[in-house]
Design a protein around this motif. Structure first.
Motif, PDB file in Angstrom:
ATOM      1  N   UNK A   1      22.669  30.628  -3.095  1.00 34.06           N
ATOM      2  CA  UNK A   1      21.035  30.788  -4.466  1.00 34.06           C
ATOM      3  C   UNK A   1      20.034  30.198  -3.525  1.00 34.06           C
ATOM      4  N   UNK A   2      19.192  30.804  -3.338  1.00 34.69           N
ATOM      5  CA  UNK A   2      18.054  30.534  -2.533  1.00 34.69           C
ATOM      6  C   UNK A   2      16.922  30.210  -4.065  1.00 34.69           C
TER       7      UNK A   2
ATOM      8  N   UNK B   1      15.650  35.876   2.736  1.00 36.16           N
ATOM      9  CA  UNK B   1      16.912  36.187   2.470  1.00 36.16           C
ATOM     10  C   UNK B   1      17.580  33.936   3.209  1.00 36.16           C
ATOM     11  N   UNK B   2      18.846  33.605   2.523  1.00 34.41           N
ATOM     12  CA  UNK B   2      19.018  32.229   3.479  1.00 34.41           C
ATOM     13  C   UNK B   2      18.526  31.898   4.465  1.00 34.41           C
TER      14      UNK B   2
ATOM     15  N   UNK C   1      18.431  23.578   5.226  1.00 31.41           N
ATOM     16  CA  UNK C   1      17.235  24.379   4.620  1.00 31.41           C
ATOM     17  C   UNK C   1      15.990  24.545   4.342  1.00 31.41           C
ATOM     18  N   UNK C   2      15.423  25.930   4.024  1.00 36.18           N
ATOM     19  CA  UNK C   2      13.803  25.570   3.742  1.00 36.18           C
ATOM     20  C   UNK C   2      13.440  26.514   2.373  1.00 36.18           C
ATOM     21  N   UNK C   3      15.912  27.122   1.527  1.00 38.05           N
ATOM     22  CA  UNK C   3      15.507  27.710   0.494  1.00 38.05           C
ATOM     23  C   UNK C   3      16.544  27.885   0.044  1.00 38.05           C
ATOM     24  N   UNK C   4      17.392  27.208   0.681  1.00 41.32           N
ATOM     25  CA  UNK C   4      18.501  27.941  -0.036  1.00 41.32           C
ATOM     26  C   UNK C   4      19.142  26.653  -0.923  1.00 41.32           C
TER      27      UNK C   4
END
Length: 162
Positions: free
Chosen positions: A43-44, A49-50, A75-78
């Motif tokens: 999930x982001x 994209x992850x 991670x910047x978005x996960x």
């Protein structure tokens, strides 16, 4: 938020590493389980994209890098990674015993787990006194990325952490 799905594509590309500590030993037992394949939901926080972070896979004697699904915080978005499909492990090995452990105790532990190395959980039975800690759960090799409706997006090839 957005859901993505990843699955391993190579043969035996999943490694789970455990450490077992006992108060009477200075060092730990290091146990490695290897699985045939794995699928996860990622999930982001956005619709990008992850952003997977690659780290060295512990318990492997060569320089192999993969995604530690337990440590996605850098991670910047996960926002989360959940295992959705994982067969029972196929290969397992105790990689290290405490150096001050008597040979008879090493043999006893090997006999306890000889038919199924995944039975290391027997070590954490109250009567044994071992404490288990998972050190990591890595996916490595080629990983297939699918979008939330299951359509192929990209084949992610392994790379070193930058």
């Amino acid at each position: 938020m957005n859901s993505w799905y990843i699955s391993t594509r190579d043969e035996y590309p999943v490694t789970q590493v455990f450490e077992y500590r006992h108060p009477k030993y200075k060092e730990t037992i290091l146990s490695v389980l290897i699985y045939e394949d794995c699928e996860c939901e990622v999930v982001t926080s956005d619709y990008e994209q992850p952003d997977f972070i690659y780290t060295r896979v512990l318990g492997i004697n060569k320089e192999v890098y993969g995604i530690n699904i337990n440590e996605y915080g850098a991670s910047k978005n996960i926002t989360s990674i959940s295992v959705t499909a994982l067969p029972w492990h196929d290969i397992g090995e105790i990689k290290r015993f405490p150096s001050d452990m008597p040979q008879e105790e090493k043999e006893r532990i090997l006999n306890l787990t000889e038919h199924d190395v995944g039975l290391h959980y027997l070590l954490i039975d109250d009567s044994e006194g071992w404490k288990e800690k998972e050190l990591g759960f890595w996916l490595y090799g080629s990983i297939e990325l699918l979008d939330q409706v299951g359509e192929f997006v990209e084949l992610i090839e392994p790379r070193h952490k930058d």
